[in-house]
Scaffold this motif. Sequence first.
Motif, PDB file in Angstrom:
ATOM      1  N   LYS A 105       0.771  -1.071   0.107  1.00 39.86           N
ATOM      2  CA  LYS A 105       0.032   0.056  -0.106  1.00 39.86           C
ATOM      3  C   LYS A 105       0.811   1.197  -0.276  1.00 39.86           C
ATOM      4  O   LYS A 105       1.277   1.796   1.238  1.00 39.86           O
ATOM      5  N   THR A 110      -3.138   4.290  -1.758  1.00 41.37           N
ATOM      6  CA  THR A 110      -3.581   3.178  -1.029  1.00 41.37           C
ATOM      7  C   THR A 110      -4.820   2.361  -1.372  1.00 41.37           C
ATOM      8  O   THR A 110      -5.265   2.866  -2.418  1.00 41.37           O
ATOM      9  N   TRP A 111      -5.234   1.474  -1.070  1.00 41.39           N
ATOM     10  CA  TRP A 111      -6.518   0.714  -1.639  1.00 41.39           C
ATOM     11  C   TRP A 111      -6.970  -0.189  -0.089  1.00 41.39           C
ATOM     12  O   TRP A 111      -6.555  -0.357   0.875  1.00 41.39           O
ATOM     13  N   SER A 112      -8.022  -0.678  -0.590  1.00 41.97           N
ATOM     14  CA  SER A 112      -8.796  -1.427   0.553  1.00 41.97           C
ATOM     15  C   SER A 112      -9.250  -2.863  -0.139  1.00 41.97           C
ATOM     16  O   SER A 112      -9.329  -3.059  -1.139  1.00 41.97           O
ATOM     17  N   GLY A 170      -2.984   0.400   7.043  1.00 41.88           N
ATOM     18  CA  GLY A 170      -3.983  -0.627   6.386  1.00 41.88           C
ATOM     19  C   GLY A 170      -3.697  -2.077   6.706  1.00 41.88           C
ATOM     20  O   GLY A 170      -3.791  -3.089   5.935  1.00 41.88           O
ATOM     21  N   SER A 211      -8.988  -5.728   4.785  1.00 42.14           N
ATOM     22  CA  SER A 211      -7.998  -4.547   5.160  1.00 42.14           C
ATOM     23  C   SER A 211      -8.649  -3.230   4.686  1.00 42.14           C
ATOM     24  O   SER A 211      -9.245  -3.143   3.451  1.00 42.14           O
ATOM     25  N   GLY A 212      -8.413  -2.389   5.327  1.00 41.43           N
ATOM     26  CA  GLY A 212      -8.832  -0.809   4.884  1.00 41.43           C
ATOM     27  C   GLY A 212      -7.867  -0.149   4.356  1.00 41.43           C
ATOM     28  O   GLY A 212      -6.524  -0.618   4.004  1.00 41.43           O
ATOM     29  N   GLU A 213      -8.032   1.112   3.926  1.00 39.72           N
ATOM     30  CA  GLU A 213      -6.923   2.031   3.399  1.00 39.72           C
ATOM     31  C   GLU A 213      -5.946   2.546   4.504  1.00 39.72           C
ATOM     32  O   GLU A 213      -6.490   2.557   5.611  1.00 39.72           O
ATOM     33  N   SER A 214      -4.922   3.065   3.977  1.00 41.56           N
ATOM     34  CA  SER A 214      -3.996   3.628   4.975  1.00 41.56           C
ATOM     35  C   SER A 214      -4.668   4.829   5.098  1.00 41.56           C
ATOM     36  O   SER A 214      -5.424   5.767   4.641  1.00 41.56           O
TER      37      SER A 214
END
Length: 248
Positions: A105, A110-112, A170, A211-214
């Motif tokens: 990330k 970032t990404w989720s 993340g 997982s969530g975004e940073s």
Amino acid sequence: MSIDDDLASNVCVSRLNQNGFALLPSPFTAEELDQITADLTVAIAESQRDGESIRTRAGAAYAARNVLSVYPAVAQVWRKSSLVDLLLEVLGAHCGLVRVLYFDKPPEKTWSLPWHKDLTIAVREHVAASGRYEKPTLKAGVPHVEAPLDLLQQMLTLRIHLDDVDAANGALQVLPGSHKTGKAAASGTPHLVACRRGDVLAMRPLLSHASGESAAETRRHRRILHLEFAATPQLEEGFAWQLFQSVT
């Protein structure tokens, strides 16, 4: 193996059975982690032009499939005695490495990932229609299928963290015990897997995870080598692993 090592191994196996995951303290030296990260970074950068295996967003690489072809040394860097012993105890003497992925990330890119279970495996080719191996797809040019439940129950993933990971960049979230619901979705209280650089997360592929975004202000990467292992070198109904490297 020392008594302390035996105790640690027993605790890890117990946690895998009960929760579907266990976090192992780093078996790597700081120098080894520096070398792995540097070599992998160069390999990924040199291969970014290959859009089939390196996934990029705004010029930043955030995922790679077929990592062995990009970074062949990965076949050896994970071979620490504690990891080999765990794989042999959990999967048995005939187990082997079957797939290697890479995730990052990058700062500001970032990404989720939504809640899911890892149900697909990489195979050599798609063969005739099967009642057990379903939903054939191509990923980075490699045939994949959804594996039967009993095969997935005999697999284990090791995720080697190349950075400190927490909510800010993340970290993975898991639903403890969700590997016991088979392929079906599970519910429960999410657990955030925060860890230090070099720590290894052992997890069952049937464990629900996301997982969530940073955080917007972070300048930290979240680089992970994701290695999948299976208990047997043989598949059924004419299928074969795209890759199988024996642990022993």
